[in-house]
Design a protein around this motif. Structure first.
Motif, PDB file in Angstrom:
ATOM      1  N   ALA A  15      41.251  42.353  45.274  1.00  0.00           N
ATOM      2  CA  ALA A  15      40.135  43.270  45.486  1.00  0.00           C
ATOM      3  C   ALA A  15      39.300  42.683  46.615  1.00  0.00           C
ATOM      4  O   ALA A  15      38.879  41.524  46.546  1.00  0.00           O
ATOM      5  CB  ALA A  15      39.310  43.425  44.220  1.00  0.00           C
ATOM      6  N   ASP A  16      39.120  43.482  47.655  1.00  0.00           N
ATOM      7  CA  ASP A  16      38.410  43.015  48.854  1.00  0.00           C
ATOM      8  C   ASP A  16      38.956  41.684  49.350  1.00  0.00           C
ATOM      9  O   ASP A  16      38.203  40.793  49.749  1.00  0.00           O
ATOM     10  CB  ASP A  16      36.909  42.924  48.598  1.00  0.00           C
ATOM     11  CG  ASP A  16      36.239  44.293  48.607  1.00  0.00           C
ATOM     12  OD1 ASP A  16      36.806  45.232  49.212  1.00  0.00           O
ATOM     13  OD2 ASP A  16      35.155  44.421  48.022  1.00  0.00           O
ATOM     14  N   GLY A  17      40.275  41.526  49.295  1.00  0.00           N
ATOM     15  CA  GLY A  17      40.937  40.338  49.828  1.00  0.00           C
ATOM     16  C   GLY A  17      40.948  39.118  48.920  1.00  0.00           C
ATOM     17  O   GLY A  17      41.501  38.092  49.283  1.00  0.00           O
ATOM     18  N   THR A  18      40.361  39.219  47.734  1.00  0.00           N
ATOM     19  CA  THR A  18      40.319  38.103  46.792  1.00  0.00           C
ATOM     20  C   THR A  18      41.326  38.342  45.675  1.00  0.00           C
ATOM     21  O   THR A  18      41.343  39.421  45.080  1.00  0.00           O
ATOM     22  CB  THR A  18      38.908  37.959  46.176  1.00  0.00           C
ATOM     23  OG1 THR A  18      37.973  37.737  47.230  1.00  0.00           O
ATOM     24  CG2 THR A  18      38.850  36.813  45.198  1.00  0.00           C
ATOM     25  N   THR A  19      42.167  37.353  45.395  1.00  0.00           N
ATOM     26  CA  THR A  19      43.124  37.491  44.298  1.00  0.00           C
ATOM     27  C   THR A  19      42.373  37.497  42.973  1.00  0.00           C
ATOM     28  O   THR A  19      41.644  36.560  42.661  1.00  0.00           O
ATOM     29  CB  THR A  19      44.148  36.347  44.316  1.00  0.00           C
ATOM     30  OG1 THR A  19      44.845  36.382  45.567  1.00  0.00           O
ATOM     31  CG2 THR A  19      45.155  36.491  43.187  1.00  0.00           C
ATOM     32  N   ALA A  48      40.896  47.517  46.032  1.00  0.00           N
ATOM     33  CA  ALA A  48      41.996  47.111  45.145  1.00  0.00           C
ATOM     34  C   ALA A  48      43.356  47.320  45.804  1.00  0.00           C
ATOM     35  O   ALA A  48      43.588  48.309  46.496  1.00  0.00           O
ATOM     36  CB  ALA A  48      41.930  47.880  43.831  1.00  0.00           C
ATOM     37  N   ARG A  49      44.230  46.353  45.576  1.00  0.00           N
ATOM     38  CA  ARG A  49      45.614  46.424  46.056  1.00  0.00           C
ATOM     39  C   ARG A  49      46.487  45.715  45.024  1.00  0.00           C
ATOM     40  O   ARG A  49      46.205  44.583  44.635  1.00  0.00           O
ATOM     41  CB  ARG A  49      45.743  45.732  47.409  1.00  0.00           C
ATOM     42  CG  ARG A  49      47.161  45.720  47.950  1.00  0.00           C
ATOM     43  CD  ARG A  49      47.219  44.902  49.240  1.00  0.00           C
ATOM     44  NE  ARG A  49      48.551  44.965  49.787  1.00  0.00           N
ATOM     45  CZ  ARG A  49      48.860  45.510  50.957  1.00  0.00           C
ATOM     46  NH1 ARG A  49      47.933  46.023  51.722  1.00  0.00           N
ATOM     47  NH2 ARG A  49      50.105  45.524  51.368  1.00  0.00           N
ATOM     48  N   VAL A  50      47.554  46.391  44.587  1.00  0.00           N
ATOM     49  CA  VAL A  50      48.510  45.813  43.641  1.00  0.00           C
ATOM     50  C   VAL A  50      49.852  45.742  44.353  1.00  0.00           C
ATOM     51  O   VAL A  50      50.311  46.734  44.928  1.00  0.00           O
ATOM     52  CB  VAL A  50      48.621  46.658  42.351  1.00  0.00           C
ATOM     53  CG1 VAL A  50      49.585  46.013  41.377  1.00  0.00           C
ATOM     54  CG2 VAL A  50      47.250  46.856  41.703  1.00  0.00           C
ATOM     55  N   THR A  51      50.474  44.563  44.334  1.00  0.00           N
ATOM     56  CA  THR A  51      51.734  44.354  45.049  1.00  0.00           C
ATOM     57  C   THR A  51      52.736  43.637  44.150  1.00  0.00           C
ATOM     58  O   THR A  51      52.398  42.645  43.506  1.00  0.00           O
ATOM     59  CB  THR A  51      51.506  43.504  46.315  1.00  0.00           C
ATOM     60  OG1 THR A  51      50.498  44.115  47.107  1.00  0.00           O
ATOM     61  CG2 THR A  51      52.782  43.362  47.131  1.00  0.00           C
ATOM     62  N   LEU A  52      53.960  44.153  44.124  1.00  0.00           N
ATOM     63  CA  LEU A  52      55.067  43.510  43.425  1.00  0.00           C
ATOM     64  C   LEU A  52      56.054  43.018  44.476  1.00  0.00           C
ATOM     65  O   LEU A  52      56.538  43.804  45.297  1.00  0.00           O
ATOM     66  CB  LEU A  52      55.765  44.484  42.471  1.00  0.00           C
ATOM     67  CG  LEU A  52      57.024  43.974  41.780  1.00  0.00           C
ATOM     68  CD1 LEU A  52      56.753  42.709  40.973  1.00  0.00           C
ATOM     69  CD2 LEU A  52      57.630  45.058  40.911  1.00  0.00           C
ATOM     70  N   THR A  53      56.326  41.716  44.456  1.00  0.00           N
ATOM     71  CA  THR A  53      57.198  41.092  45.448  1.00  0.00           C
ATOM     72  C   THR A  53      58.350  40.365  44.764  1.00  0.00           C
ATOM     73  O   THR A  53      58.161  39.703  43.753  1.00  0.00           O
ATOM     74  CB  THR A  53      56.403  40.069  46.284  1.00  0.00           C
ATOM     75  OG1 THR A  53      55.269  40.719  46.845  1.00  0.00           O
ATOM     76  CG2 THR A  53      57.256  39.472  47.391  1.00  0.00           C
TER      77      THR A  53
END
Length: 68
Positions: A15-19, A48-53
């Motif tokens: 969120a806003d670049g913070t994990t 918010a950003r959700v990423t699955l790698t």
């Protein structure tokens, strides 16, 4: 048969670049399910950003970004 990597699938919420949250799984099914939960529960956080790698291949499997 190759060794199982328990940290292969990495799910991250920023969120806003913070994990804010992250987790690792050896099976892809669990973080795919968690992905939907995190978007639903935390998707309203600013930026918010959700990423699955897939950490083994470096491939981003899924990404969700909050609307600006």
């Amino acid at each position: 048969m190759g060794a199982v990597n328990p940290d292969r699938y990495h799910l991250t919420l920023t969120a806003d670049g913070t994990t804010m949250m992250h987790g690792w799984w050896e099976s892809e099914a669990t973080p795919r399910h968690q992905f939907s939960i995190w978007v639903g529960e935390r998707g309203t956080l600013p930026g918010a950003r959700v990423t699955l790698t897939d950490e083994e291949t470096g491939t981003v499997l899924m990404t969700w970004l909050a609307e600006p």
